[in-house]
Design a protein around this motif. Sequence first.
Motif, PDB file in Angstrom:
ATOM      1  N   ARG A  42      34.274  40.839  24.303  1.00 53.85           N
ATOM      2  CA  ARG A  42      33.854  40.155  25.538  1.00 53.85           C
ATOM      3  C   ARG A  42      34.395  40.900  26.758  1.00 53.85           C
ATOM      4  NH1 ARG A  42      32.199  34.636  24.449  1.00 53.85           N
ATOM      5  NH2 ARG A  42      32.673  34.140  26.616  1.00 53.85           N
ATOM      6  N   HIS A  43      35.421  41.724  26.548  1.00 54.01           N
ATOM      7  CA  HIS A  43      35.955  42.516  27.662  1.00 54.01           C
ATOM      8  C   HIS A  43      34.992  43.629  28.096  1.00 54.01           C
ATOM      9  CE1 HIS A  43      40.042  40.887  28.166  1.00 54.01           C
ATOM     10  NE2 HIS A  43      40.009  40.651  26.868  1.00 54.01           N
ATOM     11  N   HIS A  44      33.987  43.931  27.292  1.00 53.52           N
ATOM     12  CA  HIS A  44      32.997  44.934  27.723  1.00 53.52           C
ATOM     13  C   HIS A  44      32.166  44.414  28.904  1.00 53.52           C
ATOM     14  CE1 HIS A  44      33.997  47.220  24.251  1.00 53.52           C
ATOM     15  NE2 HIS A  44      33.113  46.725  23.395  1.00 53.52           N
ATOM     16  N   TRP A  45      32.029  43.094  28.975  1.00 50.01           N
ATOM     17  CA  TRP A  45      31.043  42.509  29.898  1.00 50.01           C
ATOM     18  C   TRP A  45      31.526  42.455  31.344  1.00 50.01           C
ATOM     19  CZ3 TRP A  45      30.451  37.620  26.338  1.00 50.01           C
ATOM     20  CH2 TRP A  45      29.913  38.016  25.097  1.00 50.01           C
ATOM     21  N   GLY A  46      32.852  42.468  31.526  1.00 49.76           N
ATOM     22  CA  GLY A  46      33.383  42.270  32.882  1.00 49.76           C
ATOM     23  C   GLY A  46      33.470  40.802  33.258  1.00 49.76           C
ATOM     24  N   SER A  47      33.080  39.925  32.322  1.00 54.32           N
ATOM     25  CA  SER A  47      33.142  38.475  32.556  1.00 54.32           C
ATOM     26  C   SER A  47      34.455  37.904  32.060  1.00 54.32           C
ATOM     27  CB  SER A  47      32.008  37.786  31.793  1.00 54.32           C
ATOM     28  OG  SER A  47      32.104  38.090  30.407  1.00 54.32           O
ATOM     29  N   ASP A  48      35.170  38.671  31.235  1.00 53.03           N
ATOM     30  CA  ASP A  48      36.336  38.157  30.530  1.00 53.03           C
ATOM     31  C   ASP A  48      37.594  38.925  30.913  1.00 53.03           C
ATOM     32  OD1 ASP A  48      34.079  37.003  29.128  1.00 53.03           O
ATOM     33  OD2 ASP A  48      35.517  36.460  27.563  1.00 53.03           O
ATOM     34  N   MET A  49      38.715  38.230  30.854  1.00 56.05           N
ATOM     35  CA  MET A  49      39.966  38.823  31.324  1.00 56.05           C
ATOM     36  C   MET A  49      41.153  38.166  30.639  1.00 56.05           C
ATOM     37  SD  MET A  49      39.632  36.908  34.983  1.00 56.05           S
ATOM     38  CE  MET A  49      37.846  37.153  34.931  1.00 56.05           C
ATOM     39  N   ASP A  50      42.231  38.927  30.534  1.00 58.34           N
ATOM     40  CA  ASP A  50      43.506  38.383  30.062  1.00 58.34           C
ATOM     41  C   ASP A  50      44.403  38.245  31.283  1.00 58.34           C
ATOM     42  OD1 ASP A  50      42.505  38.618  27.480  1.00 58.34           O
ATOM     43  OD2 ASP A  50      43.371  40.600  27.191  1.00 58.34           O
ATOM     44  N   ILE A  51      44.954  37.048  31.474  1.00 52.87           N
ATOM     45  CA  ILE A  51      45.723  36.791  32.691  1.00 52.87           C
ATOM     46  C   ILE A  51      47.179  36.432  32.368  1.00 52.87           C
ATOM     47  CG2 ILE A  51      43.748  36.160  34.126  1.00 52.87           C
ATOM     48  CD1 ILE A  51      45.998  33.432  32.687  1.00 52.87           C
ATOM     49  N   TRP A  52      48.038  36.627  33.378  1.00 54.26           N
ATOM     50  CA  TRP A  52      49.448  36.225  33.271  1.00 54.26           C
ATOM     51  C   TRP A  52      49.928  35.874  34.665  1.00 54.26           C
ATOM     52  CZ3 TRP A  52      53.564  39.769  34.929  1.00 54.26           C
ATOM     53  CH2 TRP A  52      53.079  40.974  35.459  1.00 54.26           C
ATOM     54  N   ASP A  53      51.142  35.354  34.739  1.00 53.52           N
ATOM     55  CA  ASP A  53      51.703  34.878  36.009  1.00 53.52           C
ATOM     56  C   ASP A  53      52.926  35.718  36.349  1.00 53.52           C
ATOM     57  OD1 ASP A  53      52.850  33.510  38.109  1.00 53.52           O
ATOM     58  OD2 ASP A  53      53.381  31.735  36.937  1.00 53.52           O
ATOM     59  N   SER A  54      52.763  36.641  37.299  1.00 49.61           N
ATOM     60  CA  SER A  54      53.893  37.538  37.586  1.00 49.61           C
ATOM     61  C   SER A  54      55.004  36.828  38.358  1.00 49.61           C
ATOM     62  CB  SER A  54      53.418  38.778  38.344  1.00 49.61           C
ATOM     63  OG  SER A  54      53.003  38.442  39.653  1.00 49.61           O
ATOM     64  N   ALA A  55      54.710  35.645  38.936  1.00 48.96           N
ATOM     65  CA  ALA A  55      55.755  34.901  39.654  1.00 48.96           C
ATOM     66  C   ALA A  55      56.749  34.256  38.683  1.00 48.96           C
ATOM     67  CB  ALA A  55      55.128  33.828  40.540  1.00 48.96           C
ATOM     68  N   ALA A  56      56.366  34.165  37.411  1.00 39.80           N
ATOM     69  CA  ALA A  56      57.202  33.437  36.446  1.00 39.80           C
ATOM     70  C   ALA A  56      58.218  34.336  35.742  1.00 39.80           C
ATOM     71  CB  ALA A  56      56.313  32.765  35.394  1.00 39.80           C
ATOM     72  N   VAL A  57      58.127  35.631  35.983  1.00 41.10           N
ATOM     73  CA  VAL A  57      58.997  36.573  35.261  1.00 41.10           C
ATOM     74  C   VAL A  57      59.541  37.630  36.225  1.00 41.10           C
ATOM     75  CG1 VAL A  57      57.922  36.291  32.991  1.00 41.10           C
ATOM     76  CG2 VAL A  57      56.948  37.934  34.613  1.00 41.10           C
ATOM     77  N   SER A  58      60.528  38.381  35.778  1.00 42.43           N
ATOM     78  CA  SER A  58      61.114  39.434  36.616  1.00 42.43           C
ATOM     79  C   SER A  58      60.202  40.655  36.639  1.00 42.43           C
ATOM     80  CB  SER A  58      62.486  39.829  36.072  1.00 42.43           C
ATOM     81  OG  SER A  58      62.322  40.510  34.841  1.00 42.43           O
ATOM     82  N   ASP A  59      60.467  41.547  37.581  1.00 43.26           N
ATOM     83  CA  ASP A  59      59.646  42.756  37.713  1.00 43.26           C
ATOM     84  C   ASP A  59      59.684  43.624  36.457  1.00 43.26           C
ATOM     85  OD1 ASP A  59      59.014  41.956  40.212  1.00 43.26           O
ATOM     86  OD2 ASP A  59      60.289  43.393  41.278  1.00 43.26           O
ATOM     87  N   SER A  60      60.781  43.559  35.737  1.00 41.37           N
ATOM     88  CA  SER A  60      60.931  44.443  34.567  1.00 41.37           C
ATOM     89  C   SER A  60      60.384  43.800  33.293  1.00 41.37           C
ATOM     90  CB  SER A  60      62.403  44.799  34.365  1.00 41.37           C
ATOM     91  OG  SER A  60      63.155  43.613  34.143  1.00 41.37           O
ATOM     92  N   TYR A  61      59.787  42.608  33.405  1.00 38.64           N
ATOM     93  CA  TYR A  61      59.317  41.881  32.227  1.00 38.64           C
ATOM     94  C   TYR A  61      58.241  42.670  31.487  1.00 38.64           C
ATOM     95  CZ  TYR A  61      57.654  38.050  29.313  1.00 38.64           C
ATOM     96  OH  TYR A  61      57.291  37.276  28.246  1.00 38.64           O
TER      97      TYR A  61
END
Length: 236
Positions: free
Chosen positions: A114-133
């Motif tokens: 589904r990542h071929h389509w540009g409709s799908d993505m894997d997300i995360w929250d960078s505010a919840a972890v340190s820069d080195s996470y």
Amino acid sequence: MKPASPIPAPLNSAQLTGQSQSHLQEVFPGHFLHIDVVAAYRGLVEQAAEEGITLRLASGFRSFDRQLAIWNTKARGERPVVDSEGQPVAMNALSERDQVFAILRWSALPGASRHHWGSDMDIWDSAAVSDSYQLQLAPDEYAAGGPFYHCTRWLDELISSGKTEFFRPYIQLESGSKAEGVAAEPWHLSFRPLATTCEKALTPDVLRKLIENTDICLQAAILENLDEIYSRFIRL
Ligand SMILES: [Zn+2]
């Protein structure tokens, strides 16, 4: 209630299978989404920010060649294959058919991501972890006690409220209903208006022709089991 987005034009077969990038727009250096998804994605990022969540893309578009490289390194034993609990699978002990299904737990068949389509993505929250996470995209990170649980809960509520056109295609909300398909991926979001047209366009025939013409490990086992692969892992 958000107004429904217009239905995007169908992708051609090269776009649908990750062999073209003509449908994409760069949203962050090195990260691409379908042109018709960018505004909705940016809107989601703004909504997340109101909750203290810095929504980031771990992965948007992924090409056929990239997915093929992932597949082949797993099939050759150069990259570990794990089961749905994250435990390593002894690939040598499996038949070729079972090797195919073991890889499919976490990795899409090249051409069928589904990542071929540009409709799908894997997300995360960078505010919840340190820069080195070091982001793992592991279920524990998104579950209670994990750094992205706040983001998970926010998305749960947003999706169930019907106020977004994003949904999670790889999630089983009821425990115990662990279907014999792709493992649950709470980080994977899909933009429904575009994904729906892509799901319809990606037929077993399109995939069969592509796999027949690709230098891919376990090719014979993939082709022999393509109908089952399609019903368990591709048609959701
Ligand atoms: Zn994903």
